[in-house]
Enzyme design. Structure first.
Site, PDB file in Angstrom:
ATOM      1  N   HIS A 124      -6.598  -4.757  -1.808  1.00 10.34           N
ATOM      2  CA  HIS A 124      -5.688  -5.842  -1.643  1.00 10.34           C
ATOM      3  C   HIS A 124      -6.003  -6.596  -3.023  1.00 10.34           C
ATOM      4  CE1 HIS A 124      -6.389  -5.028   2.540  1.00 10.34           C
ATOM      5  NE2 HIS A 124      -5.223  -5.047   2.496  1.00 10.34           N
ATOM      6  N   ASP A 149      11.746   8.799 -43.130  1.00 14.01           N
ATOM      7  CA  ASP A 149      11.233   9.845 -42.173  1.00 14.01           C
ATOM      8  C   ASP A 149       9.786  10.308 -42.514  1.00 14.01           C
ATOM      9  OD1 ASP A 149      11.885  12.100 -40.032  1.00 14.01           O
ATOM     10  OD2 ASP A 149      11.288  13.243 -41.810  1.00 14.01           O
ATOM     11  N   PRO A 150       8.735  10.316 -41.405  1.00 13.04           N
ATOM     12  CA  PRO A 150       7.595  10.777 -41.464  1.00 13.04           C
ATOM     13  C   PRO A 150       7.506  12.291 -41.860  1.00 13.04           C
ATOM     14  CG  PRO A 150       8.075  10.479 -39.179  1.00 13.04           C
ATOM     15  CD  PRO A 150       9.217   9.994 -39.955  1.00 13.04           C
ATOM     16  N   HIS A 154       0.951  -1.250  -0.127  1.00 13.95           N
ATOM     17  CA  HIS A 154      -0.179  -0.016  -0.016  1.00 13.95           C
ATOM     18  C   HIS A 154       0.824   0.975   0.019  1.00 13.95           C
ATOM     19  CE1 HIS A 154      -3.240  -2.518   0.647  1.00 13.95           C
ATOM     20  NE2 HIS A 154      -2.828  -3.017   1.952  1.00 13.95           N
TER      21      HIS A 154
HETATM   22  P1  ADP Z   1       8.503  15.746 -32.467  1.00 11.57           P
HETATM   23  O1  ADP Z   1       9.875  15.280 -32.721  1.00 11.57           O
HETATM   24  O2  ADP Z   1       8.459  17.178 -31.703  1.00 11.57           O
HETATM   25  O3  ADP Z   1       7.426  14.883 -32.146  1.00 11.57           O
HETATM   26  P2  ADP Z   1       7.005  15.957 -35.139  1.00 11.57           P
HETATM   27  O4  ADP Z   1       6.541  14.478 -34.868  1.00 11.57           O
HETATM   28  O5  ADP Z   1       6.083  17.063 -35.275  1.00 11.57           O
HETATM   29  O6  ADP Z   1       8.059  16.570 -34.097  1.00 11.57           O
HETATM   30  O7  ADP Z   1       7.953  15.906 -36.245  1.00 11.57           O
HETATM   31  C1  ADP Z   1       8.581  15.115 -36.783  1.00 11.57           C
HETATM   32  C2  ADP Z   1       9.424  15.286 -37.957  1.00 11.57           C
HETATM   33  O8  ADP Z   1      10.156  16.603 -37.966  1.00 11.57           O
HETATM   34  C3  ADP Z   1      10.760  14.514 -38.351  1.00 11.57           C
HETATM   35  O9  ADP Z   1      10.209  13.134 -38.885  1.00 11.57           O
HETATM   36  C4  ADP Z   1      11.348  15.385 -39.244  1.00 11.57           C
HETATM   37  O10 ADP Z   1      11.046  15.258 -40.449  1.00 11.57           O
HETATM   38  C5  ADP Z   1      11.265  16.643 -38.940  1.00 11.57           C
HETATM   39  N1  ADP Z   1      12.364  17.243 -38.100  1.00 11.57           N
HETATM   40  C6  ADP Z   1      12.836  16.982 -36.923  1.00 11.57           C
HETATM   41  N2  ADP Z   1      13.972  17.633 -36.382  1.00 11.57           N
HETATM   42  C7  ADP Z   1      13.850  18.798 -37.489  1.00 11.57           C
HETATM   43  C8  ADP Z   1      14.706  19.807 -37.789  1.00 11.57           C
HETATM   44  N3  ADP Z   1      15.820  20.217 -36.967  1.00 11.57           N
HETATM   45  N4  ADP Z   1      14.883  20.395 -38.991  1.00 11.57           N
HETATM   46  C9  ADP Z   1      13.829  19.908 -39.814  1.00 11.57           C
HETATM   47  N5  ADP Z   1      12.910  19.087 -39.724  1.00 11.57           N
HETATM   48  C10 ADP Z   1      12.791  18.488 -38.478  1.00 11.57           C
END
Ligand code: ADP
Ligand code: MG
Length: 564
Positions: free
Chosen positions: A221, A541-542, A59
């Protein structure tokens, strides 16, 4: 089972040692699981009542966390969810009990009643003045004629405080006991659980809860509750619990209460805060004045996700006792019930309100198409960011895109730099994360460079290039760092090809897509992906994928407009 322990057999001893070493003024009695105030000898000499509580472990921070000036004199810990032995309680009484006598504060469980009760008997036979009081403030069991009686749960912490204040002030044993018992009669608790807990020695949960099932009215519990229902909004749960609690002790409109919001172990503080808000509202809706509020982790059932709520009826004297200073490490200074009207007003919104003009239908169509494409891409972008970052980019960008679509009517009256300034302001207000400011500066940079004295394709390329330059300046990312820049730079270069705007956009979109795909082989050097390192390899990269997505949509929109 995955737990931060050394050995199942030493969890209680290890935890008590950590509690004592991390706090001031606590001591362990050698060879026992009893924690005492380091000044207990002075208390005894002064003829003050010794307060002893305890019970099974699991607890935490109860009960050792409530040992200290102004609260308990000693806490006796048993094994997890098992009452301490009679001899352990007796050792505590013999150590801290003196001429002022001792009050044993016992939660109503059979094992605790027997062990504390027997220890009290033996100590009395040895000539010590020992009284026992029972805490049974659990509203879930009502009058509970068919059970072992109402349980003692989180409300016990408030009882410790009331008794602790009385003992500290030097009141005699009978008075300390009477004040604490009166407080029990004015206190009720009830809880909700989202998950069972795992006792280290058992290694698996006592009961299973379905994906969307919760238990109401459970104890501390790991036992199942009185009702199993489907998960529902926090506000509804708070209303149900507060309703049962208020009814249990006959608390009615016009009364003043203390509200005790307790984490059963594994509730995220965010959810605890939501329950605190909704519990306050539920009290207010019933006409109860909430004069003291605690929201924290006070008395847990190991790692159970869920919350218990307790109400204690207040009068000025009881409020003073709750406010009295204490050094017990797990106690928290309560809030005093600030109201929503205490909010600080926000500064006035600085709206960009440009004069409505003819607008630029082609540009608007392209931007709206880009926004819709980003909204459609949200799930895919979220998944990619879950792998390569933190999973928020899909929602961030979709939020920005929704805001742009919501301001379409305003954008329809804007052209040139005004148009892009408004886009930048909209994105800035709606989008956080890393992408938010980068998109805002992309639009702002482009707006500064927009001129009307150049051929349209050239003007577009120059504005885009200026926007990209702003992004690299603010974000500091270079090509190859695995960011949106790896899509933006190839797009910028492709856009420099002499051609009309629609053609330049198509080339740029193609280059951006190729650039985004190439990021799958890049090691991250910027943003959150850099913390994950080479585990992201194989996934693009998204942020770069998003750039390709909206450029393609904008290009398609412009090209079909030109054909039509
Ligand atoms: P966070 O990292 O704050 O969660 P988001 O998810 O909004 O950011 O964005 C992520 C994206 O930002 C990455 O996939 C990349 O493409 C972009 N990114 C991250 N850092 C940088 C930077 N310094 N300059 C340009 N783009 C960046
Ligand atoms: Mg992210």
């Amino acid at each position: 089972m995955k737990k931060l322990i050394n050995d199942v057999s030493s969890v209680v001893a290890d935890a008590l040692e950590g509690t004592v070493r991390a706090a001031d003024g606590l001591r362990l009695i050698e060879g026992t699981t009893i924690v005492v105030r380091d000044d207990f000898e002075a208390l005894r000499a002064a003829g003050k009542v010794a307060l002893i509580s305890g019970g099974g472990s699991g607890h935490e921070p109860a009960h050792a966390g409530y040992v200290g000036q102004g609260m308990l004199t000693a806490a006796v810990a048993g094994d997890v969810f098992a009452s301490p032995s009679t001899d352990a309680v007796l050792t505590a009484i013999r150590t801290v009990g003196g001429p002022g006598g001792a009050l044993l504060i016992v939660k109503n469980y059979t094992g605790d009643r027997l062990n504390f009760g027997l220890a009290a008997e033996i100590a009395r036979a040895e000539g010590l003045d020992v009284a026992v009081m029972i805490v049974d403030e659990d509203a879930a069991l009502g009058s509970a004629e068919k059970t072992a009686g109402r349980r003692g749960t989180a409300g016990t912490v408030l009882i410790h405080k009331i008794a602790g204040d009385a003992a500290e002030r030097g009141l005699p044993l009978a008075e300390v006991k009477a004040l604490a018992e009166a407080a029990v009669a004015d206190t009720a608790s009830m809880s909700v659980a989202l998950s069972p807990c795992i006792v280290p020695a058992a290694g698996s949960p006592n009961f299973e809860l379905g994906y969307d099932e919760i238990e109401l009215g459970l104890g501390i519990h790991g036992e199942a509750g009185s009702d199993r229902v489907a998960i529902r909004p926090a506000a509804e749960l708070a209303e149900t619990l507060i309703g049962r609690i208020a009814e249990d002790r006959g608390m009615t409109a016009g009364e003043t209460v203390a509200l005790f919001v307790n984490n059963l172990g594994a509730t995220p503080p965010m959810e605890l805060a939501i329950m605190a808000r909704d519990a306050i509202r539920a009290c207010e809706a019933r006409g109860l004045t909430v004069a003291r509020i605690w929201s924290g982790t006070f008395l847990t059932a190991i790692d159970m996700a869920g919350v218990s709520l307790s109400l204690m009826r207040l009068d000025p004297e009881r409020t003073r006792a709750l406010d009295a200073p204490t050094r017990a490490p797990a106690w928290m200074i309560p809030g005093q019930g600030a109201h929503v009207t205490d909010k600080v007003p926000a500064p006035p919104h600085q709206a960009v309100a440009p004069a409505a003009g003819a607008g630029n239908p082609a540009m608007l169509a392209a931007v709206a198409a880009a926004a819709r494409a980003i909204i459609a891409a949200e799930p895919g972008l979220t998944r990619l960011d879950q792998i390569t970052g933190d999973g928020d980019i899909g929602r961030s960008l979709a939020g920005g895109a929704e805001a742009i679509l919501a301001t379409e009517a305003t954008l329809a009256g804007l052209d040139g730099a005004d148009f892009w300034r408004h886009v930048a302001a909209t994105v800035r207000a709606a989008t956080g994360g890393t992408s938010g400011p980068l998109y805002a500066i992309l639009a702002l940079g482009a707006s500064h460079a927009l001129t009307t004295d150049r051929e349209a394709g050239e003007a577009l390329a120059a504005a885009f290039a200026a926007g990209v330059a702003s992004v690299t300046e603010l974000g500091g990312a270079a090509p190859g760092d695995r960011t949106m820049v790896d899509a933006l730079i190839p797009a910028r270069d492709a856009m420099a090809t002499p051609a009309p705007p629609a053609e330049r956009l198509a080339l740029a979109a193609k280059a951006a897509r190729a650039g985004a795909e190439a990021t799958a082989d890049m090691s991250p050097r910027r943003g959150r992906s850099s913390y994950i390192g080479d585990r992201v390899l194989g996934h693009p990269d998204p942020g770069a994928v998003a750039v390709a997505t909206w450029l393609e949509a904008a290009s398609d929109a412009l090209n079909s407009l030109n054909k039509g």
